[in-house]
Design an enzyme around this catalytic site. Structure first.
Site, mmCIF file in Angstrom:
data_model
loop_
_atom_site.group_PDB
_atom_site.id
_atom_site.type_symbol
_atom_site.label_atom_id
_atom_site.label_comp_id
_atom_site.label_asym_id
_atom_site.label_seq_id
_atom_site.Cartn_x
_atom_site.Cartn_y
_atom_site.Cartn_z
ATOM 1 N N LYS A 130 0.827 -1.202 0.000
ATOM 2 C CA LYS A 130 0.000 0.000 0.000
ATOM 3 C C LYS A 130 0.863 1.253 0.000
ATOM 4 C CE LYS A 130 -4.008 -1.978 2.412
ATOM 5 N NZ LYS A 130 -4.889 -1.878 3.606
ATOM 6 N N PHE A 131 0.381 2.269 -0.685
ATOM 7 C CA PHE A 131 1.055 3.574 -0.742
ATOM 8 C C PHE A 131 2.477 3.457 -1.315
ATOM 9 C CE2 PHE A 131 -1.750 3.640 3.081
ATOM 10 C CZ PHE A 131 -2.776 4.396 2.517
ATOM 11 N N ARG A 132 2.665 2.478 -2.204
ATOM 12 C CA ARG A 132 3.950 2.245 -2.856
ATOM 13 C C ARG A 132 5.055 1.812 -1.888
ATOM 14 N NH1 ARG A 132 2.808 1.299 -7.731
ATOM 15 N NH2 ARG A 132 4.919 1.817 -8.416
ATOM 16 N N LEU A 133 4.663 1.349 -0.698
ATOM 17 C CA LEU A 133 5.640 0.854 0.277
ATOM 18 C C LEU A 133 5.774 -0.648 0.096
ATOM 19 C CD1 LEU A 133 4.574 2.978 3.388
ATOM 20 C CD2 LEU A 133 6.423 3.409 1.746
ATOM 21 N N HIS A 134 6.419 -1.028 -0.998
ATOM 22 C CA HIS A 134 6.510 -2.430 -1.378
ATOM 23 C C HIS A 134 7.494 -3.191 -0.495
ATOM 24 C CE1 HIS A 134 4.594 -0.621 -4.786
ATOM 25 N NE2 HIS A 134 5.713 -0.046 -5.205
#
Length: 206
Positions: A181-185
Site C-alpha cells: 500500500k502507498f507504494r511501500l513495497h
C-alpha cells in the site's frame, strides 16, 4: 497470497531463493490466465546496446533458469557474444515481480535434445523453417519453408537443428518484490559473488 511483512507467511523470512521462486511460480500457475512461466530477458549487443524480449522459462533448479532459442537469432548471437543476462517475471494478478541477473551457459546436448523432442511436431518443424530474427520477405515465404520442412521429414523423427538449443541463466542476484500500500513495497534480494557461491539476503527500500 503472501501476507504482509511481520505476518504469518511473510516471504521476507525465506532463506532459499529457489524454494521461494518455486512457491511463487506455483501461485502464478493457479492465477495467471496465460503463460505463468513467461519472463522478459535482457541482453546486450556488441556495442553494449540492450535488447529485451519475452521468452518462456522451461525449467529451473539450483543450477539456474533455462530457456530455448535459435542461436542465430538476435538473442542467441548476443548471449553467445556476451554471456550475461537479466530476467524479469511479472505476475500482475498477484502483484509480484522477480528479477534475476547473472552469467549464462549453453545447456548440454542431452538436455537440448530431450526438450526439443518434447515439443509439438509443428514447433519442431518451425525451428527448422524459421530464420529467426532475420528479414522475411513475405508470410508466403515462411509458409513455403514450413511446407518444405514438413515434406522433408514426413512422418519420421525430426532431429534438433544444431543451431537450436538452450541457455541457462545462473543467477548471482535474485530479487523478490511484492506490491504494498502507498507504494511501500516489500523487496528482498539474495546475492552471491559467484554462480556457485552461497547466498546473502538483504532487505531493500521500495
Amino acid at each position: 497470497m503472501v501476507q504482509g511483512s511481520g505476518e504469518k507467511g511473510d516471504f521476507t523470512r525465506e532463506s532459499d531463493p529457489f524454494e521461494l521462486f518455486a512457491k511463487w511460480l506455483k501461485d502464478a500457475e493457479a492465477s495467471e490466465p496465460n503463460d505463468p512461466s513467461a519472463a522478459a530477458v535482457a541482453t546486450v549487443d556488441e556495442e553494449g546496446l540492450p535488447n529485451v524480449r519475452m521468452v518462456l522459462m522451461k525449467e529451473f533448479d539450483a543450477r539456474g533458469f533455462v530457456f530455448y532459442t535459435n542461436f542465430e537469432s538476435q538473442k542467441g548471437r548476443e548471449l553467445l557474444g556476451q554471456p550475461k543476462a537479466a530476467m524479469c517475471f511479472h505476475w500482475k494478478s498477484l502483484r509480484r515481480q522477480i528479477r534475476l541477473r547473472g552469467p549464462v551457459e549453453v545447456v548440454s546436448e542431452a538436455e537440448a535434445d530431450l526438450y526439443f523432442q518434447s515439443r509439438p511436431r509443428g514447433s519442431r518443424i518451425g525451428a527448422w523453417a524459421s530464420k529467426q530474427s532475420r528479414t522475411l520477405e513475405s508470410r508466403f515465404a515462411l509458409e513455403t519453408a514450413v511446407a518444405q520442412t514438413t515434406a522433408k521429414y514426413g512422418v519420421g523423427e525430426i532431429p534438433r537443428p544444431a543451431h537450436w538449443s538452450g541457455f541457462r541463466l545462473k543467477p548471482v542476484s535474485i530479487e523478490f518484490w511484492h506490491d504494498g500500500k502507498f507504494r511501500l513495497h516489500d523487496r528482498i534480494e539474495f546475492r552471491r559473488n559467484t554462480a556457485e557461491g552461497g547466498w546473502h539476503k538483504v532487505r531493500m527500500y521500495p
